[in-house]
Motif scaffolding. Structure first.
Motif, mmCIF file in Angstrom:
data_model
loop_
_atom_site.group_PDB
_atom_site.id
_atom_site.type_symbol
_atom_site.label_atom_id
_atom_site.label_comp_id
_atom_site.label_asym_id
_atom_site.label_seq_id
_atom_site.Cartn_x
_atom_site.Cartn_y
_atom_site.Cartn_z
ATOM 1 N N LEU A 100 0.793 -1.228 0.000
ATOM 2 C CA LEU A 100 0.000 0.000 0.000
ATOM 3 C C LEU A 100 0.827 1.280 0.000
ATOM 4 C CD1 LEU A 100 -2.774 -1.105 2.501
ATOM 5 C CD2 LEU A 100 -2.803 -1.179 -0.013
ATOM 6 N N PHE A 101 1.764 1.415 0.936
ATOM 7 C CA PHE A 101 2.571 2.635 0.978
ATOM 8 C C PHE A 101 3.898 2.362 1.668
ATOM 9 C CE2 PHE A 101 -0.149 2.830 4.756
ATOM 10 C CZ PHE A 101 0.748 3.128 5.774
ATOM 11 N N ARG A 102 4.822 3.330 1.514
ATOM 12 C CA ARG A 102 6.124 3.252 2.176
ATOM 13 C C ARG A 102 6.284 4.494 3.047
ATOM 14 N NH1 ARG A 102 8.240 0.775 -3.139
ATOM 15 N NH2 ARG A 102 8.294 -1.420 -2.534
ATOM 16 N N VAL A 103 6.781 4.264 4.244
ATOM 17 C CA VAL A 103 6.955 5.343 5.212
ATOM 18 C C VAL A 103 8.395 5.331 5.720
ATOM 19 C CG1 VAL A 103 6.028 3.883 7.074
ATOM 20 C CG2 VAL A 103 6.042 6.363 7.353
ATOM 21 N N ARG A 104 9.031 6.537 5.695
ATOM 22 C CA ARG A 104 10.372 6.665 6.272
ATOM 23 C C ARG A 104 10.180 6.798 7.777
ATOM 24 N NH1 ARG A 104 14.356 7.640 3.464
ATOM 25 N NH2 ARG A 104 13.314 8.969 1.946
ATOM 26 N N THR A 105 10.764 5.868 8.509
ATOM 27 C CA THR A 105 10.513 5.822 9.937
ATOM 28 C C THR A 105 11.813 5.684 10.707
ATOM 29 O OG1 THR A 105 9.221 4.744 11.674
ATOM 30 C CG2 THR A 105 10.081 3.318 9.935
ATOM 31 N N ALA A 106 11.916 6.411 11.815
ATOM 32 C CA ALA A 106 13.100 6.320 12.666
ATOM 33 C C ALA A 106 12.934 5.210 13.701
ATOM 34 C CB ALA A 106 13.347 7.656 13.359
ATOM 35 N N GLU A 107 11.686 4.848 13.979
ATOM 36 C CA GLU A 107 11.443 3.866 15.017
ATOM 37 C C GLU A 107 10.343 2.906 14.576
ATOM 38 O OE1 GLU A 107 9.765 3.930 19.535
ATOM 39 O OE2 GLU A 107 11.055 5.570 18.898
ATOM 40 N N VAL A 108 10.655 1.628 14.570
ATOM 41 C CA VAL A 108 9.659 0.612 14.229
ATOM 42 C C VAL A 108 9.087 0.078 15.534
ATOM 43 C CG1 VAL A 108 9.271 -1.613 13.116
ATOM 44 C CG2 VAL A 108 10.870 0.024 12.115
ATOM 45 N N PRO A 109 7.763 0.143 15.683
ATOM 46 C CA PRO A 109 7.169 -0.369 16.920
ATOM 47 C C PRO A 109 7.329 -1.885 17.025
ATOM 48 C CG PRO A 109 5.466 0.190 15.328
ATOM 49 C CD PRO A 109 6.776 0.607 14.730
ATOM 50 N N GLU A 110 7.055 -2.396 18.213
ATOM 51 C CA GLU A 110 7.116 -3.842 18.412
ATOM 52 C C GLU A 110 6.041 -4.514 17.564
ATOM 53 O OE1 GLU A 110 7.068 -6.484 22.278
ATOM 54 O OE2 GLU A 110 8.134 -4.586 22.573
ATOM 55 N N LEU A 111 6.446 -5.510 16.816
ATOM 56 C CA LEU A 111 5.531 -6.199 15.906
ATOM 57 C C LEU A 111 5.453 -7.672 16.245
ATOM 58 C CD1 LEU A 111 6.852 -4.573 12.617
ATOM 59 C CD2 LEU A 111 4.744 -3.980 13.825
ATOM 60 N N LEU A 112 4.406 -8.314 15.766
ATOM 61 C CA LEU A 112 4.274 -9.759 15.908
ATOM 62 C C LEU A 112 5.129 -10.442 14.841
ATOM 63 C CD1 LEU A 112 0.369 -9.895 16.166
ATOM 64 C CD2 LEU A 112 2.003 -9.963 18.060
ATOM 65 N N ASP A 113 5.745 -11.560 15.186
ATOM 66 C CA ASP A 113 6.398 -12.367 14.157
ATOM 67 C C ASP A 113 5.333 -13.260 13.521
ATOM 68 O OD1 ASP A 113 5.992 -14.536 15.913
ATOM 69 O OD2 ASP A 113 8.110 -14.703 16.440
ATOM 70 N N ALA A 114 5.718 -14.014 12.518
ATOM 71 C CA ALA A 114 4.745 -14.829 11.781
ATOM 72 C C ALA A 114 4.021 -15.818 12.688
ATOM 73 C CB ALA A 114 5.440 -15.558 10.629
ATOM 74 N N ALA A 115 4.740 -16.480 13.596
ATOM 75 C CA ALA A 115 4.115 -17.464 14.482
ATOM 76 C C ALA A 115 3.091 -16.803 15.407
ATOM 77 C CB ALA A 115 5.177 -18.189 15.306
ATOM 78 N N ALA A 116 3.422 -15.637 15.944
ATOM 79 C CA ALA A 116 2.491 -14.930 16.830
ATOM 80 C C ALA A 116 1.274 -14.440 16.046
ATOM 81 C CB ALA A 116 3.195 -13.769 17.514
ATOM 82 N N TYR A 117 1.498 -14.018 14.795
ATOM 83 C CA TYR A 117 0.363 -13.568 13.980
ATOM 84 C C TYR A 117 -0.572 -14.738 13.654
ATOM 85 C CZ TYR A 117 -2.533 -11.344 10.522
ATOM 86 O OH TYR A 117 -3.632 -10.863 9.844
ATOM 87 N N VAL A 118 -0.008 -15.886 13.328
ATOM 88 C CA VAL A 118 -0.832 -17.072 13.070
ATOM 89 C C VAL A 118 -1.644 -17.424 14.314
ATOM 90 C CG1 VAL A 118 -0.763 -19.558 12.608
ATOM 91 C CG2 VAL A 118 0.577 -17.990 11.201
ATOM 92 N N ALA A 119 -1.017 -17.368 15.481
ATOM 93 C CA ALA A 119 -1.724 -17.657 16.736
ATOM 94 C C ALA A 119 -2.870 -16.656 16.945
ATOM 95 C CB ALA A 119 -0.761 -17.621 17.915
ATOM 96 N N LEU A 120 -2.618 -15.395 16.635
ATOM 97 C CA LEU A 120 -3.664 -14.362 16.761
ATOM 98 C C LEU A 120 -4.837 -14.661 15.833
ATOM 99 C CD1 LEU A 120 -4.554 -11.375 17.661
ATOM 100 C CD2 LEU A 120 -3.485 -10.684 15.519
ATOM 101 N N THR A 121 -4.543 -14.973 14.585
ATOM 102 C CA THR A 121 -5.615 -15.178 13.612
ATOM 103 C C THR A 121 -6.318 -16.510 13.810
ATOM 104 O OG1 THR A 121 -4.041 -16.005 11.963
ATOM 105 C CG2 THR A 121 -4.612 -13.656 11.869
ATOM 106 N N ASP A 122 -5.636 -17.494 14.371
ATOM 107 C CA ASP A 122 -6.293 -18.770 14.657
ATOM 108 C C ASP A 122 -7.452 -18.562 15.628
ATOM 109 O OD1 ASP A 122 -4.793 -20.286 12.961
ATOM 110 O OD2 ASP A 122 -3.506 -21.149 14.515
#
Length: 125
Positions: A100-122
């Protein structure tokens, strides 16, 4: 469900790929499946400043209108005009040409990894 291992994910179903201080943002295959056929995208404009966790656009599908959240704050440096012109590409290739878009960012917030995202969507399926 397709969940690439090399991306970070949000609980709002966006994905990020960060390289050299620029985050490419899209929505996940889970989100596209939930939304149905995407028919319209309202994205931030190049030069806009977005705040992590805040609404920065809308995604309209045949089922509903959903808010798009900025997963990282910063300045928008590129918008995927091909996705705006042909929003169905987000359904067919959400992790590739459907970004969708690209953003220049100085700080990336804490994100879920693939396994945590799968657990969330399950829990949501």
């Amino acid at each position: 469900m397709n969940v690439p291992q090399d991306l970070g994910y949000t609980k709002e179903h966006e994905w990020l790929r960060v390289a050299d201080g620029v985050a490419t943002v899209g929505i996940t295959a889970f989100a596209t499946d939930s939304l149905g056929d995407i028919v319209y995208l309202q994205l931030p404009s190049v030069g806009d400043t977005v705040t992590a966790g805040e609404v920065c656009g809308e995604i309209e599908s045949t089922k509903s209108v959903s808010e798009l959240y900025a997963p990282a704050g910063g300045e928008i440096v590129e918008v995927n005009d091909a996705a705006v012109d042909s929003p169905e590409i987000v359904n067919t290739d959400p992790y590739g040409d459907g970004w969708l878009f690209r953003v220049r960012t100085a700080e990336v917030p804490e994100l879920l990894d693939a396994a945590a995202y799968v657990a969330l969507t399950d829990g949501e399926v």
